[in-house]
Design an enzyme around this catalytic site. Structure first.
Site, PDB file in Angstrom:
ATOM      1  N   LYS A 296       0.564  -1.069   0.614  1.00  0.00           N
ATOM      2  CA  LYS A 296      -0.081  -0.030   0.242  1.00  0.00           C
ATOM      3  C   LYS A 296       1.006   1.253  -0.030  1.00  0.00           C
ATOM      4  CE  LYS A 296      -4.454  -1.693   2.115  1.00  0.00           C
ATOM      5  NZ  LYS A 296      -5.088  -1.779   3.334  1.00  0.00           N
TER       6      LYS A 296
ATOM      7  N   TYR B  34      -2.581  -6.627  16.678  1.00  0.00           N
ATOM      8  CA  TYR B  34      -2.746  -8.254  15.903  1.00  0.00           C
ATOM      9  C   TYR B  34      -1.804  -9.526  17.553  1.00  0.00           C
ATOM     10  CZ  TYR B  34      -3.738  -6.741  11.666  1.00  0.00           C
ATOM     11  OH  TYR B  34      -4.749  -7.336  10.812  1.00  0.00           O
TER      12      TYR B  34
ATOM     13  N   ARG C  99      -2.449 -13.432   7.666  1.00  0.00           N
ATOM     14  CA  ARG C  99      -1.844 -12.705   7.493  1.00  0.00           C
ATOM     15  C   ARG C  99      -1.912 -12.147   8.909  1.00  0.00           C
ATOM     16  NH1 ARG C  99       0.662  -7.950   5.792  1.00  0.00           N
ATOM     17  NH2 ARG C  99       0.405  -5.355   6.486  1.00  0.00           N
TER      18      ARG C  99
END
Length: 290
Positions: A155, A270, A238
């Protein structure tokens, strides 16, 4: 963002077929934007979903101000809508070893080129934590066999290097023996005849066609279904990659760099260790015997 503007246009006009294109956004005032926020809350949308729509609206209003379609004072007022404060537990699921093993076994049972390709894709997803679009856009020149590395364009047009485990590289090398050393995409579609698909008509101008992000998601669903496992998304790889690294004590900054997050705050979401510590704390409680 375009979808957000479409939904806002539909709320403003009452027309279910309205789109954001061509709307007189510069005519909006604070009473309109504050009412939109209230309507979205009444619809039961999550805080992050509402804030995404408000961000899209602020962005198009900023363009209107830059084009002198709206005055600075009106622009400041119309954008002075407070974001919705809300937190949610992280979405998605972790991929355990049994699930991944089953999917890889399903690939190994397929002796066609698609079997070797799909196994390599799954290994790359698990070993690198790349987004599905990033895996789909990989090209042969991005693979450095000696370094076990892949150059990924993420990105924001930001490049980064990710690395393969030895087992993942073995899966990729098996696919490379099928794919060949021709230019083009690292992972390509397979036609009905079981051959890699090319773009270009002449032999000198041909290169391997690229897969799409949706094709990556579809092959994952296919292999998990064959293995009798529940469905997962490529983004679950991911999540698992980040969680496993943090659990192993890898520095947060290194993990952030590997996955291409702009902020360490995003990577820290995460981290599964706080949840584990909470569970361990509760396990110390003992119900009285009856």
């Amino acid at each position: 963002m375009a979808g957000c503007l479409d939904r806002i246009a539909q709320m403003l006009s009452g027309d279910e077929n309205a789109t954001g294109a061509g709307q007189p956004w510069h005519l909006l005032r604070y009473e309109h934007t504050s009412t939109l926020r209230s309507v979205m809350l009444d619809r039961g949308w999550s805080g992050s979903y509402i804030n995404k729509h408000l961000a899209a609206l602020r962005r198009v209003l900023q363009e209107a101000w830059r084009l002198d379609l709206i005055g600075a004072e009106d622009y400041q007022r119309v954008c002075d809508v407070q974001p919705v404060k809300a937190t949610r537990l992280p979405a998605g699921q972790q991929i355990d070893a049994e699930t991944l093993s089953g999917a890889l076994y399903a690939c190994d049972m397929d002796d066609s080129p698609a079997g070797a390709r799909d196994a390599a894709v799954l290994a790359v997803l698990y070993s690198t934590g790349c987004r599905r679009s990033e895996v789909a856009s990989l090209r042969l020149v991005d693979y450095d066999e000696s370094e076990r590395s892949l150059r990924v364009l993420g990105k924001g047009n930001k490049e980064r290097l990710v690395y393969l485990t030895e087992a993942a590289q073995q899966r990729l090398d098996r696919w490379m023996s099928v794919r060949g050393q021709g230019p083009g995409a690292l992972f390509c579609p397979i036609n009905k005849a079981g051959r890699p698909r090319y773009v270009g008509k002449t032999q000198s101008g041909r290169s391997l066609s690229a897969m799409t992000g949706q094709a990556i998601a579809d092959l994952l669903v296919k292999r998990l279904t064959q293995a009798g496992q529940r469905r997962h998304t490529p983004h679950d790889f991911r999540r698992t990659f980040i969680g496993e690294l943090l659990d192993a004590g890898v520095d947060l900054a290194i993990t952030q760099s590997l996955v291409g997050h702009a902020s360490p705050v995003t990577t820290a979401r995460y981290d599964r260790r706080p949840q584990r510590r909470s569970r361990e704390a509760v396990d110390k409680l003992r119900l009285p015997e009856v």
